[in-house]
Design a protein around this motif. Structure first.
Motif, PDB file in Angstrom:
ATOM      1  N   ASP A   1       0.572  -0.666  -0.089  1.00 32.67           N
ATOM      2  CA  ASP A   1       0.018  -0.053   0.372  1.00 32.67           C
ATOM      3  C   ASP A   1       0.960   1.730  -0.611  1.00 32.67           C
ATOM      4  O   ASP A   1       1.888   0.789   0.712  1.00 32.67           O
ATOM      5  N   ARG A   2       0.451   2.992  -0.639  1.00 28.74           N
ATOM      6  CA  ARG A   2       1.318   3.471  -0.826  1.00 28.74           C
ATOM      7  C   ARG A   2       0.458   4.228   0.841  1.00 28.74           C
ATOM      8  O   ARG A   2      -0.601   5.187   1.201  1.00 28.74           O
ATOM      9  N   CYS A   3       1.300   3.766   1.769  1.00 18.84           N
ATOM     10  CA  CYS A   3       1.519   5.020   3.247  1.00 18.84           C
ATOM     11  C   CYS A   3       2.189   5.261   3.322  1.00 18.84           C
ATOM     12  O   CYS A   3       3.253   4.508   3.616  1.00 18.84           O
ATOM     13  N   ILE A   4       2.519   5.834   4.347  1.00 24.24           N
ATOM     14  CA  ILE A   4       3.720   5.988   5.395  1.00 24.24           C
ATOM     15  C   ILE A   4       3.108   5.894   7.044  1.00 24.24           C
ATOM     16  O   ILE A   4       2.258   5.941   7.716  1.00 24.24           O
ATOM     17  N   HIS A   5       3.671   4.941   8.183  1.00 22.27           N
ATOM     18  CA  HIS A   5       3.523   4.507  10.069  1.00 22.27           C
ATOM     19  C   HIS A   5       4.506   5.390  10.095  1.00 22.27           C
ATOM     20  O   HIS A   5       5.205   6.125  10.216  1.00 22.27           O
ATOM     21  N   ILE A   6       3.658   5.866  11.275  1.00 25.36           N
ATOM     22  CA  ILE A   6       4.479   7.250  12.624  1.00 25.36           C
ATOM     23  C   ILE A   6       4.515   6.391  13.157  1.00 25.36           C
ATOM     24  O   ILE A   6       3.271   6.140  13.767  1.00 25.36           O
ATOM     25  N   PHE A   7       5.016   6.020  13.791  1.00 25.65           N
ATOM     26  CA  PHE A   7       4.822   6.017  15.427  1.00 25.65           C
ATOM     27  C   PHE A   7       5.803   6.350  16.238  1.00 25.65           C
ATOM     28  O   PHE A   7       6.294   7.313  16.335  1.00 25.65           O
ATOM     29  N   ASP A   8       5.158   6.538  17.924  1.00 19.91           N
ATOM     30  CA  ASP A   8       5.635   6.904  18.810  1.00 19.91           C
ATOM     31  C   ASP A   8       6.951   6.871  18.983  1.00 19.91           C
ATOM     32  O   ASP A   8       6.863   5.538  19.645  1.00 19.91           O
ATOM     33  N   LEU A   9       7.535   6.898  19.723  1.00 22.61           N
ATOM     34  CA  LEU A   9       9.291   7.108  19.880  1.00 22.61           C
ATOM     35  C   LEU A   9       9.197   5.638  21.551  1.00 22.61           C
ATOM     36  O   LEU A   9       9.660   5.016  22.436  1.00 22.61           O
ATOM     37  N   ALA A  10       8.086   6.275  22.250  1.00 23.98           N
ATOM     38  CA  ALA A  10       7.432   5.962  23.706  1.00 23.98           C
ATOM     39  C   ALA A  10       6.814   5.134  23.782  1.00 23.98           C
ATOM     40  O   ALA A  10       7.414   4.336  24.242  1.00 23.98           O
ATOM     41  N   TYR A  11       6.341   4.949  22.834  1.00 27.01           N
ATOM     42  CA  TYR A  11       5.229   3.281  22.615  1.00 27.01           C
ATOM     43  C   TYR A  11       5.975   1.943  22.010  1.00 27.01           C
ATOM     44  O   TYR A  11       5.261   2.166  20.060  1.00 27.01           O
ATOM     45  N   PRO A  12       6.390   1.515  21.723  1.00 26.96           N
ATOM     46  CA  PRO A  12       6.809   0.386  21.370  1.00 26.96           C
ATOM     47  C   PRO A  12       5.683  -0.496  20.426  1.00 26.96           C
ATOM     48  O   PRO A  12       4.987  -0.499  21.479  1.00 26.96           O
ATOM     49  N   GLY A  13       6.251  -1.079  19.364  1.00 28.48           N
ATOM     50  CA  GLY A  13       4.803  -2.155  19.151  1.00 28.48           C
ATOM     51  C   GLY A  13       4.129  -2.338  18.434  1.00 28.48           C
ATOM     52  O   GLY A  13       4.717  -1.659  16.844  1.00 28.48           O
ATOM     53  N   ARG A  14       3.068  -2.465  18.019  1.00 28.51           N
ATOM     54  CA  ARG A  14       2.107  -2.235  16.464  1.00 28.51           C
ATOM     55  C   ARG A  14       1.180  -1.067  16.217  1.00 28.51           C
ATOM     56  O   ARG A  14       0.873  -0.649  15.517  1.00 28.51           O
ATOM     57  N   ASP A  15       1.044  -0.255  17.500  1.00 28.45           N
ATOM     58  CA  ASP A  15       0.090   0.474  17.536  1.00 28.45           C
ATOM     59  C   ASP A  15       1.046   1.434  16.545  1.00 28.45           C
ATOM     60  O   ASP A  15       2.527   2.592  17.033  1.00 28.45           O
ATOM     61  N   SER A  16       0.452   1.983  15.542  1.00 27.66           N
ATOM     62  CA  SER A  16       0.763   3.885  14.395  1.00 27.66           C
ATOM     63  C   SER A  16      -0.066   4.537  14.366  1.00 27.66           C
ATOM     64  O   SER A  16      -1.466   3.764  13.993  1.00 27.66           O
ATOM     65  N   THR A  17      -0.139   5.319  13.345  1.00 28.36           N
ATOM     66  CA  THR A  17      -1.039   6.009  12.812  1.00 28.36           C
ATOM     67  C   THR A  17      -0.541   6.631  11.474  1.00 28.36           C
ATOM     68  O   THR A  17       0.428   6.115  11.207  1.00 28.36           O
ATOM     69  N   ILE A  18      -1.689   5.702  10.458  1.00 29.71           N
ATOM     70  CA  ILE A  18      -0.925   5.652   9.301  1.00 29.71           C
ATOM     71  C   ILE A  18      -1.181   6.661   8.625  1.00 29.71           C
ATOM     72  O   ILE A  18      -2.835   6.921   8.409  1.00 29.71           O
ATOM     73  N   LEU A  19      -1.002   7.824   7.362  1.00 26.32           N
ATOM     74  CA  LEU A  19      -1.100   8.447   6.743  1.00 26.32           C
ATOM     75  C   LEU A  19      -0.724   7.910   4.965  1.00 26.32           C
ATOM     76  O   LEU A  19      -0.293   6.561   5.482  1.00 26.32           O
ATOM     77  N   ARG A  20      -1.931   8.294   4.712  1.00 28.55           N
ATOM     78  CA  ARG A  20      -2.243   7.128   3.116  1.00 28.55           C
ATOM     79  C   ARG A  20      -1.789   8.663   2.082  1.00 28.55           C
ATOM     80  O   ARG A  20      -1.961   9.902   1.993  1.00 28.55           O
ATOM     81  N   MET A  21      -0.780   7.943   1.298  1.00 25.82           N
ATOM     82  CA  MET A  21      -0.693   9.115   0.030  1.00 25.82           C
ATOM     83  C   MET A  21      -1.281   8.854  -1.395  1.00 25.82           C
ATOM     84  O   MET A  21      -1.254   9.444  -1.635  1.00 25.82           O
ATOM     85  N   GLY A  22      -3.000   7.576  -1.006  1.00 25.18           N
ATOM     86  CA  GLY A  22      -4.240   8.321  -1.979  1.00 25.18           C
ATOM     87  C   GLY A  22      -4.793   7.096  -1.458  1.00 25.18           C
ATOM     88  O   GLY A  22      -4.848   6.289  -0.324  1.00 25.18           O
ATOM     89  N   LYS A  23      -6.399   7.386  -2.061  1.00 19.69           N
ATOM     90  CA  LYS A  23      -7.243   6.595  -1.417  1.00 19.69           C
ATOM     91  C   LYS A  23      -7.378   4.903  -1.525  1.00 19.69           C
ATOM     92  O   LYS A  23      -7.351   4.180  -0.542  1.00 19.69           O
ATOM     93  N   THR A  24      -6.161   4.598  -2.721  1.00 17.70           N
ATOM     94  CA  THR A  24      -6.007   3.539  -2.655  1.00 17.70           C
ATOM     95  C   THR A  24      -4.973   3.187  -3.816  1.00 17.70           C
ATOM     96  O   THR A  24      -4.377   3.829  -3.585  1.00 17.70           O
ATOM     97  N   ARG A  25      -4.416   1.642  -3.315  1.00 21.48           N
ATOM     98  CA  ARG A  25      -2.831   1.822  -4.002  1.00 21.48           C
ATOM     99  C   ARG A  25      -3.183   1.855  -5.691  1.00 21.48           C
ATOM    100  O   ARG A  25      -1.563   2.588  -6.361  1.00 21.48           O
ATOM    101  N   ARG A  26      -4.229   1.405  -6.110  1.00 21.41           N
ATOM    102  CA  ARG A  26      -3.739   1.674  -7.594  1.00 21.41           C
ATOM    103  C   ARG A  26      -4.977   3.254  -7.709  1.00 21.41           C
ATOM    104  O   ARG A  26      -4.923   3.100  -9.644  1.00 21.41           O
ATOM    105  N   SER A  27      -5.543   3.438  -7.465  1.00 19.51           N
ATOM    106  CA  SER A  27      -6.279   5.348  -7.677  1.00 19.51           C
ATOM    107  C   SER A  27      -5.199   5.828  -8.037  1.00 19.51           C
ATOM    108  O   SER A  27      -4.327   6.054  -8.020  1.00 19.51           O
ATOM    109  N   SER A  28      -5.522   6.849  -8.451  1.00 16.18           N
ATOM    110  CA  SER A  28      -4.976   8.439  -9.484  1.00 16.18           C
ATOM    111  C   SER A  28      -4.776   8.826  -8.951  1.00 16.18           C
ATOM    112  O   SER A  28      -3.720  10.557  -8.967  1.00 16.18           O
ATOM    113  N   ASP A  29      -5.255   9.336  -7.779  1.00 18.61           N
ATOM    114  CA  ASP A  29      -4.862  10.292  -6.806  1.00 18.61           C
ATOM    115  C   ASP A  29      -3.604  10.565  -5.406  1.00 18.61           C
ATOM    116  O   ASP A  29      -3.177   8.856  -5.525  1.00 18.61           O
TER     117      ASP A  29
END
Length: 429
Positions: free
Chosen positions: A136-164
């Protein structure tokens, strides 16, 4: 320093306090730490063996690493660095013991752990940016103080194949020193986008709205249409003036379009590194694979200020480099003296003046005609009366067999050679 014959250095990075150097090696997939050799030397290569001070096993091929921005050797708690390897989560390593302090695991929509291509700290050191996922086209943002799998996902488009949005595999992430904005570079197709980071914590799944610096998008694919001038009776003289003005505009437009296309062609193969100038944070520098230049971009052109409407060209200046390869070749900046250090395939480190673009000098034949794939500079003054610093260069590249070797009985896919890490003390007035 001795490493396996199957291993080569992959870049290098000075610690923020300049007391040690971090690098990785292929083949054995290790992260290596070297203590900086101090002394007053004038442009002299260190010829003695440079011993590894710390070695951490990466697990698989090391893709990216980054120092904690506030690292200080007098404070052991701050001595750490990030690293990501293929098919491995993001690890935070202790720079004193080599052990893993924390682990950050990015998960995709299928609830599968996926390793990123690039990781980077924010300027304040409180968050971790991870990008370059295959699903997927996305960026995961982790808080340094909280390891694990919790992250904020910011997407670079609606879907992987979308034109935006921004397309391609994320290959470089870099924020400004003040943390206001961050830039993202991609492979296939090569592009650079600027995103605002002043909005604070954003909801999970937010679609990023960025500004394109170079690459794909409407602003780069739209063609200028020329309309014929219709002459009416009684307006012959007025139409003649319109023709003259249009000819001047067309001539200016042709030169502008040629310059824009030149900058685009140097970045379209894929961005390998991004770096902001700390003294003038509106200047962004980029390196691309299969290119012959390091490019600088003036981000003020994106502001919409009327003063820049007459010059809608984001490319500001180029610096020649020997980078016609898919291997990642790095550069670094010295903002105190406006110097740019660039590695290359010709075993040479070039030094440029970022203000004029002039070539100030070179360090030739760093190691046996091997590519200089990593360059890192730290402004540690050699003498109070002189401006200078220390420069470390990582050398090494895979040598593939020639046609004569392929005709023989014993055929090898490649002939890797041992790389080298070199340290230089630089002085200039």
């Amino acid at each position: 320093n001795k490493i396996s014959d199957e291993s080569l250095y992959q870049g290098c990075a000075f610690s923020p306090d300049g007391l040690c150097v971090l690098t990785s090696t292929t083949g054995d997939s290790k992260l290596r730490l070297y203590n900086t050799i101090t002394g007053n030397r004038d442009h002299v290569v260190e010829t003695t063996n440079w011993k590894t001070a710390l070695c951490s096993q990466g697990g698989d091929t090391v893709r990216s690493y980054a120092w904690y921005p506030h690292m200080n050797s007098t404070n052991p708690a701050s001595c750490c660095f990030l690293a990501t390897c293929r098919d491995q989560p993001i690890h935070l390593f202790d720079a004193y013991t080599g052990s893993i302090r924390a682990t950050y695991r990015p998960y995709n929509g299928l609830d599968e752990m996926e390793s990123p291509t690039v990781v980077q700290f924010t300027a304040d050191g409180q968050r971790i940016f991870a990008g370059g996922f295959r699903t997927d086209r996305c960026i995961h943002i982790f808080d340094l103080a909280y390891p694990g799998r919790d992250s904020t996902i910011l997407r670079m488009g609606k879907t992987r194949r979308s034109s935006d949005g921004q397309k391609g595999l994320v290959s470089a992430i870099q924020g400004t020193p003040d943390g206001r904005v961050f830039c993202v570079g991609t492979y296939a197709p090569g592009s650079i986008y600027v995103y605002d980071d002043r909005t604070g914590e954003q909801p999970n799944g937010t679609i990023l709205n960025g500004v394109c610096v170079v690459g794909h998008g409407r602003s780069h694919s739209r063609k200028k249409r020329r309309f014929a001038v219709v002459e009416e009776d009684g307006d012959q003289q007025q139409s003649t003036h319109k023709k003259d003005d249009s000819n001047k505009d067309d001539a200016t437009s042709i030169f502008r379009q040629a310059r824009v296309k030149w900058f685009q062609s140097r970045a379209q193969s894929g961005i390998t590194q991004l770096k902001f100038s700390s003294s003038q944070d509106y200047y962004l520098y980029s390196a691309s694979r299969r290119s012959d230049a390091i490019l600088s971009w003036d981000l003020r052109m994106l502001s919409g200020n009327p003063d820049y409407e007459s010059e809608p060209i984001r490319g500001f200046r180029s610096f020649a480099a020997s980078m016609d390869t898919n291997q990642r070749l790095e550069f670094d900046l010295d903002d105190r003296t406006n110097r740019l250090f660039v590695g290359g395939l010709d075993a040479c480190v070039r030094c440029y003046d970022t203000q004029s673009g002039a070539l100030l000098g070179t360090i030739d034949n760093v190691f046996e005609n091997q590519a200089v794939n990593g360059v890192s500079f730290h402004p540690g003054a050699v003498s109070p009366s002189l401006k200078g610093g220390i420069l470390v260069a990582a050398s090494g590249s895979r040598q593939f067999p020639s046609e004569e070797d392929l005709d023989g009985d014993a055929v090898q896919s490649s002939t890797p050679q041992r790389g080298r890490l070199s340290l230089f003390h630089l002085n200039w007035k």
